[in-house]
Design a protein around this motif. Structure first.
Motif, short mmCIF file in Angstrom:
data_model
loop_
_atom_site.label_atom_id
_atom_site.label_comp_id
_atom_site.label_asym_id
_atom_site.label_seq_id
_atom_site.Cartn_x
_atom_site.Cartn_y
_atom_site.Cartn_z
N GLY A 1 -5.50 17.71 6.03
CA GLY A 1 -5.72 18.92 6.79
C GLY A 1 -6.76 19.72 6.04
O GLY A 1 -6.41 20.54 5.18
N ILE A 2 -8.02 19.47 6.30
CA ILE A 2 -9.15 20.15 5.64
C ILE A 2 -10.16 20.48 6.74
O ILE A 2 -10.99 19.64 7.10
N PRO A 3 -10.10 21.67 7.32
CA PRO A 3 -10.95 22.00 8.47
C PRO A 3 -12.45 22.02 8.17
O PRO A 3 -13.25 21.63 9.02
N ASP A 4 -12.85 22.47 6.99
CA ASP A 4 -14.27 22.57 6.67
C ASP A 4 -14.90 21.18 6.57
O ASP A 4 -14.46 20.34 5.77
N LEU A 5 -15.94 20.94 7.37
CA LEU A 5 -16.55 19.62 7.44
C LEU A 5 -17.09 19.14 6.10
O LEU A 5 -16.84 18.00 5.68
N MET A 6 -17.83 19.98 5.41
CA MET A 6 -18.43 19.57 4.14
C MET A 6 -17.37 19.29 3.09
O MET A 6 -17.45 18.31 2.34
N LYS A 7 -16.33 20.13 3.04
CA LYS A 7 -15.24 19.93 2.08
C LYS A 7 -14.47 18.66 2.42
O LYS A 7 -14.09 17.89 1.53
N ARG A 8 -14.27 18.42 3.73
CA ARG A 8 -13.54 17.23 4.17
C ARG A 8 -14.28 15.95 3.80
O ARG A 8 -13.70 15.00 3.27
N GLU A 9 -15.59 15.94 4.06
CA GLU A 9 -16.36 14.73 3.76
C GLU A 9 -16.50 14.52 2.25
O GLU A 9 -16.50 13.37 1.79
N LYS B 1 0.84 -1.20 0.00
CA LYS B 1 0.00 0.00 0.00
C LYS B 1 0.88 1.26 0.00
O LYS B 1 2.07 1.21 0.28
N TYR B 2 0.24 2.38 -0.27
CA TYR B 2 0.94 3.68 -0.38
C TYR B 2 0.11 4.71 0.38
O TYR B 2 -1.12 4.69 0.32
N SER B 3 0.79 5.62 1.08
CA SER B 3 0.09 6.65 1.84
C SER B 3 0.70 8.03 1.57
O SER B 3 1.89 8.14 1.25
N PHE B 4 -0.13 9.05 1.70
CA PHE B 4 0.35 10.43 1.49
C PHE B 4 -0.51 11.40 2.30
O PHE B 4 -1.38 10.98 3.08
N ALA B 5 -0.27 12.70 2.13
CA ALA B 5 -0.99 13.72 2.89
C ALA B 5 -1.44 14.87 1.99
O ALA B 5 -0.81 15.14 0.96
N VAL B 6 -2.52 15.54 2.41
CA VAL B 6 -3.07 16.67 1.66
C VAL B 6 -3.50 17.75 2.65
O VAL B 6 -4.29 17.48 3.56
N PHE B 7 -2.97 18.96 2.48
CA PHE B 7 -3.36 20.09 3.32
C PHE B 7 -3.98 21.18 2.45
O PHE B 7 -3.40 21.56 1.43
N ASP B 8 -5.14 21.70 2.84
CA ASP B 8 -5.75 22.77 2.04
C ASP B 8 -5.33 24.15 2.56
O ASP B 8 -4.63 24.28 3.57
N ARG B 9 -5.75 25.18 1.85
CA ARG B 9 -5.31 26.55 2.14
C ARG B 9 -5.70 26.97 3.55
O ARG B 9 -4.88 27.56 4.29
N ILE B 10 -6.93 26.72 3.95
CA ILE B 10 -7.40 27.15 5.27
C ILE B 10 -6.58 26.49 6.38
O ILE B 10 -6.21 27.13 7.38
N TYR B 11 -6.26 25.23 6.20
CA TYR B 11 -5.46 24.51 7.20
C TYR B 11 -4.06 25.10 7.29
O TYR B 11 -3.52 25.30 8.38
N ILE B 12 -3.46 25.38 6.13
CA ILE B 12 -2.09 25.92 6.09
C ILE B 12 -2.03 27.30 6.74
O ILE B 12 -1.05 27.64 7.42
N GLU B 13 -3.08 28.07 6.57
CA GLU B 13 -3.09 29.44 7.09
C GLU B 13 -3.64 29.53 8.51
O GLU B 13 -3.74 30.62 9.07
N SER B 14 -3.97 28.40 9.10
CA SER B 14 -4.54 28.40 10.46
C SER B 14 -3.44 28.59 11.50
O SER B 14 -2.26 28.26 11.25
#
Length: 434
Positions: free
Chosen positions: A376-384, A228-241
């Motif tokens: 790292g996606i704080p917004d619930l709707m965007k995360r889901e 298997k392979y794993s990685f990470a994704v951070f969105d703008r709001i998370y980075i600027e938090s």
């Protein structure tokens, strides 16, 4: 020749030409195990988790403190409920909503093939067999056997009381055998496979294919945990938090644990464009690496891996629109730039950073080989919405930074304990006739 380090509850190294004697010992032990109430098994394992932290020769080993937490009674009870819906099914027939009773019976002997990428993997696999009241015949890399034997070595000293009766860790230990043999030996591999009522296979693609093709009993269940392979994704709001810098400490620990050898180790970090330049985030990430405990920052690196790290650093330093930021030694490496893709893993705390316009650009990269994505996606709707999109394409676990290695079920999309039992029924004589 087969080397056996634990059998019939005895920590003795013995040699065998086949698995007949060892399998017989496991069978006897598993019958005793099956007679135990599940609550007793959980109480013994809970005590084991506490005891291993008291052993100075064990508690300093990376991953052991997490094992202790994972063995907590409430966690094991929750895992069983999640798999069985009702833990009483393990101890006897229970009435259901229909006109029959149901019980979860253990499959018998579980043969485990343990991969060489994670020292504690064999222990988690053994515990799952115990929680389903199965016997375990475990093939593991010789280098990992001492750690697993040390953990299991705490069992004989454990005694628990339950409803007026006393039980000991030996009641669990007798159902476990630890062996090693040459994997290239077709004869030994076939013998090992043919004593199994269930096979659990961990390994790379080639190893998994070879083991899965081995002859086995007609009723044998095979559970595969392949590459298997794993990685990470951070969105703008998370980075600027405000908490972003602190979150990087958790993320680099995800990278460092197991030196990126585990399937759950992240290899690429995708950053949604923000007001921060990639160079600024890279600098923060480097500082987070330097804050790692020395045991994680300075892990042993094989010569072949050292060469791969040096080559990757040179390639990125010499290429246009790419860059490399790294420690003075080979402790950690950050490689930035290049196409939006899932890079071939290097290991040794080498992380690729890619900037994307939106996190949705990552979705097409996902397939059934993706195990975990730390988001790292704080917004619930965007995360889901993101989670729904990537899991529909094959990803198994969407987690937050710092938890990517947490051994939670399901794992790789599999409810392991549920697969380790047979669901049997007892028709109620008073039930309606069909």
């Amino acid at each position: 020749m087969i080397a056996c380090y634990l059998s019939d509850g005895k920590f003795e190294t013995t040699s065998h030409k086949d698995f007949e004697v060892v399998a017989q010992d496991v069978n006897v032990g598993r019958e005793r195990l099956a007679a135990l109430p599940l609550d007793v098994i959980i109480k013994i394992l809970d005590t084991l988790g506490k005891n291993i932290l008291k052993n100075p020769e064990i508690d300093s080993v990376p991953g052991v403190s997490y094992i202790s937490l994972w063995l907590r009674r409430e966690n094991l009870e929750r895992i069983c409920r999640f798999n069985y819906t009702d833990n009483r099914y393990l101890d006897g027939f229970c009435i259901t909503e229909t006109h029959f009773k149901m019980m979860a019976q253990p499959r018998g002997i579980v043969c485990h093939w343990i991969a060489a990428n994670m020292p504690t993997l064999g222990f988690f696999s053994i515990v799952q067999a115990l929680l389903s009241k199965n016997g375990s015949l475990v093939k593991m890399p010789p280098a990992y056997a001492p750690l697993i034997l040390s953990l299991l070595g705490e069992l004989p000293g454990i005694s628990v009381n339950y409803k007026g009766s006393t039980y000991t860790g030996n009641d669990l230990l007798g159902a476990i055998a630890i062996v090693t043999f040459e994997g290239r030996s077709r004869e030994a591999s076939e013998q090992f496979s043919q004593v199994a009522d269930c096979r659990i296979i961990f390994g790379g693609a080639e190893a998994v294919r070879a083991i899965a093709r081995l002859p086995c009993r007609d009723h044998c269940e095979t559970i595969i945990f392949g590459p298997k392979y794993s990685f990470a994704v951070f969105d703008r709001i998370y980075i600027e938090s405000p908490g972003f810098t602190k979150s990087l400490d958790r993320f680099v620990r995800d990278i460092a644990v197991f030196n990126q050898m585990a399937c759950s180790s992240p290899h690429v970090l995708f950053l949604e464009k923000s007001r921060y330049q990639v160079e600024e985030i890279t600098s923060l990430l480097g500082e987070a690496f330097e804050r790692l405990p020395a045991a994680l920052r300075m892990q042993d690196i094989p010569t072949s891996l050292s060469a791969a790290i040096i080559n990757a650093r040179a390639t990125y330093l010499l290429a246009d629109k790419k860059n490399c930021v790294a420690s003075k030694n080979l402790g950690w490496t950050i490689l930035t730039g290049g196409d939006t893709c899932l890079e071939e893993p290097i290991q040794g705390k080498c992380i690729f950073i890619k900037e994307v316009n939106t996190v949705d650009e990552v979705i097409p990269l996902v397939n059934h080989k993706i195990q975990a994505i730390a988001i790292g996606i704080p917004d619930l709707m965007k995360r889901e919405a993101f989670a729904k999109a990537v899991t529909s394409r094959g990803a198994d676990r969407i987690v937050i930074p710092g938890t990517i290695h947490d051994f939670i079920l399901p794992w790789d999309g599999i409810m392991t304990l549920n697969r380790l039992v047979r669901w049997v029924i007892l028709r109620d004589d008073q039930g309606s006739q069909v």
